[in-house]
Write a protein that holds these residues in place. Structure first.
Motif, PDB file in Angstrom:
ATOM      1  N   ALA A   1      19.295 -38.124 -23.309  1.00  8.94           N
ATOM      2  CA  ALA A   1      20.526 -38.504 -22.624  1.00  8.94           C
ATOM      3  C   ALA A   1      21.468 -39.155 -23.623  1.00  8.94           C
ATOM      4  N   VAL A   2      22.701 -38.677 -23.678  1.00  8.23           N
ATOM      5  CA  VAL A   2      23.730 -39.306 -24.503  1.00  8.23           C
ATOM      6  C   VAL A   2      24.382 -40.362 -23.621  1.00  8.23           C
TER       7      VAL A   2
ATOM      8  N   PHE B   1      15.736 -44.551 -28.804  1.00 11.21           N
ATOM      9  CA  PHE B   1      16.962 -43.781 -29.029  1.00 11.21           C
ATOM     10  C   PHE B   1      17.108 -43.472 -30.506  1.00 11.21           C
ATOM     11  N   PHE B   2      17.975 -42.501 -30.790  1.00 13.25           N
ATOM     12  CA  PHE B   2      18.344 -42.215 -32.174  1.00 13.25           C
ATOM     13  C   PHE B   2      19.849 -42.044 -32.243  1.00 13.25           C
TER      14      PHE B   2
ATOM     15  N   SER C   1      16.541 -39.076 -14.158  1.00 14.75           N
ATOM     16  CA  SER C   1      15.803 -37.851 -14.514  1.00 14.75           C
ATOM     17  C   SER C   1      15.159 -37.979 -15.888  1.00 14.75           C
ATOM     18  N   LEU C   2      15.791 -38.754 -16.785  1.00 14.14           N
ATOM     19  CA  LEU C   2      15.184 -39.031 -18.087  1.00 14.14           C
ATOM     20  C   LEU C   2      13.968 -39.927 -17.895  1.00 14.14           C
ATOM     21  N   LEU C   3      14.126 -40.963 -17.079  1.00 16.48           N
ATOM     22  CA  LEU C   3      13.017 -41.886 -16.827  1.00 16.48           C
ATOM     23  C   LEU C   3      11.853 -41.183 -16.134  1.00 16.48           C
ATOM     24  N   ASP C   4      12.174 -40.176 -15.310  1.00 20.60           N
ATOM     25  CA  ASP C   4      11.146 -39.427 -14.574  1.00 20.60           C
ATOM     26  C   ASP C   4      10.565 -38.262 -15.373  1.00 20.60           C
TER      27      ASP C   4
ATOM     28  N   TYR D   1      15.670 -41.300 -25.247  1.00 18.74           N
ATOM     29  CA  TYR D   1      14.553 -40.427 -24.884  1.00 18.74           C
ATOM     30  C   TYR D   1      13.327 -41.282 -24.568  1.00 18.74           C
ATOM     31  N   ARG D   2      12.293 -40.634 -24.020  1.00 18.12           N
ATOM     32  CA  ARG D   2      11.033 -41.338 -23.777  1.00 18.12           C
ATOM     33  C   ARG D   2      10.058 -41.006 -24.901  1.00 18.12           C
ATOM     34  N   LYS D   3       9.519 -42.029 -25.520  1.00 18.48           N
ATOM     35  CA  LYS D   3       8.606 -41.829 -26.644  1.00 18.48           C
ATOM     36  C   LYS D   3       7.378 -41.021 -26.238  1.00 18.48           C
ATOM     37  N   SER D   4       6.883 -41.250 -25.029  1.00 20.14           N
ATOM     38  CA  SER D   4       5.680 -40.536 -24.584  1.00 20.14           C
ATOM     39  C   SER D   4       5.928 -39.042 -24.455  1.00 20.14           C
TER      40      SER D   4
END
Length: 437
Positions: free
Chosen positions: A282-283, A303-304, A273-276, A166-169
Motif C-alpha cells: 500500500a502506498v 515499509f520501504f 485489505s493489507l492488514l488482512d 507491507y506485512r513482513k510475514s
C-alpha cells in the motif's frame, strides 16, 4: 495541509490528510460552516479558559489531544474548552470559521497552507512563542512554520512519512524481496498478482480521492526530481510538459496492479485489505497505524521507500506532511493561548501525544524516541535521511486547484487510464485561474 481560487474567499477550504471533495459552493458552505463554530464565547470570555478548535475527531487523535489539554490544565490551571470537528467538515469550513469568531488555538498544517491564512491575516504571528520553543526545532521545521513575511505562525507537533507498506510475514511466506528500483517494484507487483494478491491496496471512493496523490507525487518526484515537482505544484510549469506525461505513463503502468473497485472503497478499507493479507502493498502514510490495535500485528508491518525510477533523482525525496497548531487572529484569551502553544511546542507535549498515537513522529528534537515502536524509529530515520522533504500534493500546491481540478481529473482518469493527453490539457487550461505569473 489555502484554496486560492478566483471566487470569493469563503469557498477556499483546504484539508489535512483529506483533500476537499470538490468545489464547495455557497449552499454547501452554509451547511458546513455552522458545524465548525467557536466555542469560546463573546467579549467576556473566561480569562481562565482557552478555546481549542480540533480536527482530531477520530478515536486515536481525539484521545491524544485530550491527553495534551488535560496535562496543560493540570500544569497551568487554565481550562481548555475543545471544539472537535471531523476532518472533512473542519477543512471545508475553515475559511468561514477563521473569519468569524474562531477558537483561540486551532489545528492546521505547515507550509503553503499556513502561509495562505497568515497572508490573509486570519492568523496571528507567534514569534513570542518561538522565543521559548525555538531551540527544540531544526532549521527545516522553523522554515515550515514561517509565513512569507518571515514571522512565525505555526507550532509543529508531528510529521509522518508516506512510503510503501507491507506485512513482513507475507513477504517471508512468499519469498518476496523489498524492491529498490521501478523494474523490481513492477516485477514484484506482477508476481503478487499471480499469487492471488491484489498487488497494491487502493481506495479512493467518496471523500478519499486525496489518497491517490501520494502515488502521483512519488512517481513525479522519482521520474522528474524535486525541483520540477515543486515547480508543477506552484503553477510555474505547464501540466502538458512532457515530464508530466511521463509521470502519467508510469502511473498507468502502476494502476494495472491496483486493487479492483478502488473508486468505490475508502482508504481505511484498502488499508484493512493489507492488514488482512489480501493485498501485498500500500502506498500510504504512517497513519496506517491508526488502524491497528493489536501490537503483534503492528510488529508485522514494515515499509520501504518508494522505488527509484531515474537514478539521477534516486530516492532522495520523502513526503512527510507536518501537522500542528496556529493562533487565531483575535484570540479571546491571548495570554492563555500563548501559554497553550508554548506547551504544545514542548518535547513533553510531543512525548505525551506520541505515547497515545504511535502513528506519527515527533518534530521537537528533544522528544524521547526511546519508546518509539519499530515503525516510528524507521520513519524518523527515513525523514532524517532525505535530501528533500515534500508535504503532500494538496499541501504543496493550491488546494483549490487540486480539489476542484486535479483530483476530479485524476480519479476519472484512473477509471480508464489512457495516455493522459486530454487530462493534462484540461488541467492546464485551468492553471491560470489559480496561479498568477
Amino acid at each position: 495541509m489555502t484554496q486560492q481560487s478566483r471566487r470569493p474567499f469563503p469557498s477556499r477550504e483546504p484539508s489535512r490528510r483529506t483533500v476537499v471533495r470538490g468545489s464547495l459552493g455557497v449552499g454547501a458552505a452554509a451547511l458546513a460552516a455552522p458545524l465548525l463554530t467557536a466555542c469560546g464565547g463573546g467579549p467576556a470570555a473566561d480569562p481562565k479558559t482557552v478555546t481549542f478548535g480540533s480536527n482530531g475527531a477520530d478515536a486515536t487523535p481525539k484521545k491524544a489531544y485530550a491527553a495534551l489539554t488535560g496535562a496543560f490544565t493540570e500544569d497551568s490551571g487554565l481550562k481548555v474548552k475543545t471544539n472537535t470537528v471531523d476532518h472533512d467538515t473542519f477543512q471545508k469550513s475553515i475559511s468561514t470559521y477563521l473569519q468569524g469568531t474562531p477558537d483561540d488555538v486551532f489545528t492546521w498544517f505547515a507550509g503553503y497552507r499556513m502561509q495562505y491564512f497568515a497572508k490573509k491575516k486570519l492568523a496571528r504571528p507567534i514569534d513570542d512563542v518561538w522565543e521559548k520553543i525555538g531551540s527544540g526545532f531544526s532549521d527545516a521545521a522553523k522554515q515550515l512554520s514561517k509565513g512569507e513575511d518571515g514571522k512565525y505562525y505555526f507550532v509543529p507537533l508531528y510529521n509522518y512519512p508516506w512510503a510503501v507498506f507491507y506485512r513482513k510475514s507475507v513477504f517471508k511466506e512468499k519469498g518476496y524481496e523489498v524492491p529498490r528500483t521501478w523494474s523490481e517494484f513492477t516485477a514484484l507487483a506482477k508476481r503478487m498478482k499471480k499469487d492471488g494478491l491484489s498487488p497494491i491496496a487502493s481506495g479512493y471512493g467518496g471523500g478519499d480521492s486525496w489518497s491517490i496523490l501520494g502515488a502521483f507525487d512519488y512517481l513525479n518526484l522519482r521520474a522528474n526530481g524535486y525541483d520540477f515537482h515543486m515547480d508543477l505544484m506552484r503553477g510555474e510549469v505547464a501540466w502538458t510538459d512532457r515530464r508530466t506525461t511521463k509521470t502519467l505513463d508510469l502511473w498507468r503502468e502502476l494502476s494495472g496492479y491496483y486493487q479492483q473497485g478502488a473508486g468505490g472503497r475508502s482508504w481505511q478499507d484498502a488499508a484493512q485489505s493489507l492488514l488482512d493479507k489480501k493485498s501485498g502493498m500500500a502506498v500510504i502514510g504512517l497513519f496506517l497505524g491508526q488502524q491497528i490495535t493489536d501490537e503483534k500485528l503492528r510488529a508485522d508491518i514494515d515499509f520501504f521507500a518508494f522505488p527509484e525510477i531515474d537514478p539521477s533523482h534516486g530516492q532522495e525525496t520523502v513526503e512527510a506532511p507536518t501537522d500542528g497548531f496556529m493562533l487565531s487572529r483575535k484570540p479571546k484569551n491571548q495570554k492563555g493561548a500563548t501559554k497553550l502553544l508554548e506547551y504544545l511546542g514542548s518535547a513533553d507535549a510531543e512525548n505525551l501525544y506520541m505515547g497515545v498515537d504511535p502513528s506519527n513522529v515527533a518534530v521537537n528534537s528533544g522528544a524521547d524516541t526511546g519508546k518509539y515502536n519499530a515503525l516510528q524509529k524507521k520513519s524518523a530515520d527515513l525523514i532524517a535521511s532525505a535530501k528533500h522533504i515534500t508535504q503532500f500534493g494538496d499541501r504543496d500546491s493550491d488546494p483549490g486547484f487540486i480539489s476542484t481540478v486535479v483530483l476530479p481529473g485524476f480519479t476519472e482518469w484512473l477509471g480508464h487510464p489512457d495516455d493522459g493527453a486530454a487530462l493534462l490539457k484540461k488541467i492546464e487550461s485551468q492553471r491560470s485561474r489559480f496561479f498568477t505569473a
